[in-house]
Design an enzyme around this catalytic site. Structure first.
Site, mmCIF file in Angstrom:
data_model
loop_
_atom_site.group_PDB
_atom_site.id
_atom_site.type_symbol
_atom_site.label_atom_id
_atom_site.label_comp_id
_atom_site.label_asym_id
_atom_site.label_seq_id
_atom_site.Cartn_x
_atom_site.Cartn_y
_atom_site.Cartn_z
ATOM 1 C CG HIS A 98 32.755 37.591 39.969
ATOM 2 N ND1 HIS A 98 31.876 37.814 41.002
ATOM 3 C CD2 HIS A 98 33.944 38.137 40.351
ATOM 4 C CE1 HIS A 98 32.495 38.464 41.971
ATOM 5 N NE2 HIS A 98 33.746 38.665 41.608
ATOM 6 C CG HIS A 168 34.157 43.244 40.723
ATOM 7 N ND1 HIS A 168 35.272 43.714 41.399
ATOM 8 C CD2 HIS A 168 34.024 41.937 41.113
ATOM 9 C CE1 HIS A 168 35.787 42.750 42.136
ATOM 10 N NE2 HIS A 168 35.052 41.655 41.978
ATOM 11 C CD GLU A 307 32.689 42.475 44.650
ATOM 12 O OE1 GLU A 307 32.274 41.471 44.036
ATOM 13 O OE2 GLU A 307 33.741 42.466 45.343
#
Length: 343
Positions: A98, A168, A307
């Site tokens: 991420h 998220h 996601e």
């Protein structure tokens, strides 16, 4: 990613009482109020009470955040761009997850525009931000229309880089905020329009080609409860302690849903429309009882993340259909719509 902006929260209003609270800290969805079958509003995302609670020194998390530069994992924290290898933060075992430990989920976005049903957030991610090449201009638009929350992601770079943006949010369609322990989502019904998924190694990096879901616990082509097969004796489920895998969407589109999540207890159903090629199914396997809204504890499997994304590690997987590269002459744009109805 320095900013003179202060942390703020903006509320968007939709039909039938639908509301969403968004903070410019990480562009996070911190509250999403949806009417249930009895027309009672329920907050369907996990998180914390105040925007400041999401600061990394308070509660390091990805709850509700815009993720970038690259959502999901990059193997060994490395990418190659125009023949140059770049070393990125390794914040998930040997991999970069991420965007690194201080990715965009902790950046303070500029509020370019805010109305009753729309907010536009912008961010400049400079060359070298968390090791990534290129100066990237980011623009994210959240808008409410009818019973849908739409997210439009835009980015432009002054040189070739990699990009993979997503939201998220941790969804639980059956939770009430006044209960001390969050109910799990194992009874939620889930459908994913995908014939293939992406098996991973012990560090959650793709092994190679996508594999058929048929005959495996990963088959959600027909709606089934998330908990039906989550405890199966399957190596892939053992690796992630549950589902934490990319699905290769059959027909990504903003005209037909690729994913449907529903909860019979509340009657809330959520359809996800996206033009992204994949979706990461993550079943909150590493939630550890963190204290969230109104003191509610969030244990394992108390939420599901869906996601929408490029495929994990795709810049290093040139045989996959999704590359994850962003060239200066090719602006990035992807959209996802979350449409809520009652059963």
């Amino acid at each position: 990613m320095t900013s003179q902006e202060s942390i703020a929260v903006h509320t968007l209003y939709g039909n039938n009482g639908m509301q969403v609270d968004i903070t410019n800290l990480g562009g996070r969805i911190i509250r999403l109020m949806i009417p249930d079958k009895d027309n009672h509003l329920r907050d369907v995302v996990l998180g914390f009470n105040r925007a400041e609670d999401y600061l990394p020194d308070n509660n390091p998390s990805d709850f509700g955040a815009i993720i970038g530069r690259y959502a999901n994992r990059l193997a060994k924290g490395r990418i190659s761009v125009d023949g140059v290898t770049y070393q990125l933060p390794q914040n998930n075992g040997p991999n970069c997850l991420h965007g690194g430990p201080m990715g965009w989920q902790y950046a303070i976005f500029h509020v370019e525009e805010a109305t009753s049903n729309r907010i536009v957030l912008t961010l400049t991610s400079p060359d070298g931000d968390n090791g990534f090449p290129g100066c990237v201009q980011v623009r994210v638009v959240y808008s409410l229309e009818n019973n849908s929350l739409r997210v439009d992601y835009h980015a432009e770079s002054d040189r070739t880089t990699v990009i993979n943006m997503t939201n998220h949010s941790y969804f639980n369609l059956g939770q009430t905020s006044d209960e001390p322990l969050c109910h799990d989502i194992l009874d939620h019904m889930l459908r994913i329009d995908a014939d293939r998924y992406t098996p991973v190694d012990e560090t959650s990096i793709p092994l190679g080609d996508h594999m058929p879901v048929e005959g495996t616990p990963f088959d959600f082509r027909a709606a089934k409860a998330i908990g039906d097969d989550i405890n199966s004796d399957n190596e892939q489920l053992h690796i992630g302690r549950g589902y934490d895998h990319n699905y290769v969407l059959n027909h990504p589109s903003l005209d037909a849903p690729s994913v449907t999540l529903s909860c019979a207890a509340t009657g809330i159903s959520m359809d996800i429309y996206t033009d992204a090629p994949g979706v990461q199914l993550y079943t909150g396997n590493f939630l550890n009882g963190v204290c969230g809204k109104q003191g509610t504890r969030y244990p394992v499997h108390s939420a599901v993340c869906l996601e929408t994304q490029q495929y994990p590690d795709s810049p290093n997987r040139h045989w996959l259909e999704s590359t994850g590269y962003l060239h200066a002459s090719e602006p990035y744009h992807t959209s996802t719509i979350y449409k809520f109805t009652t059963l």
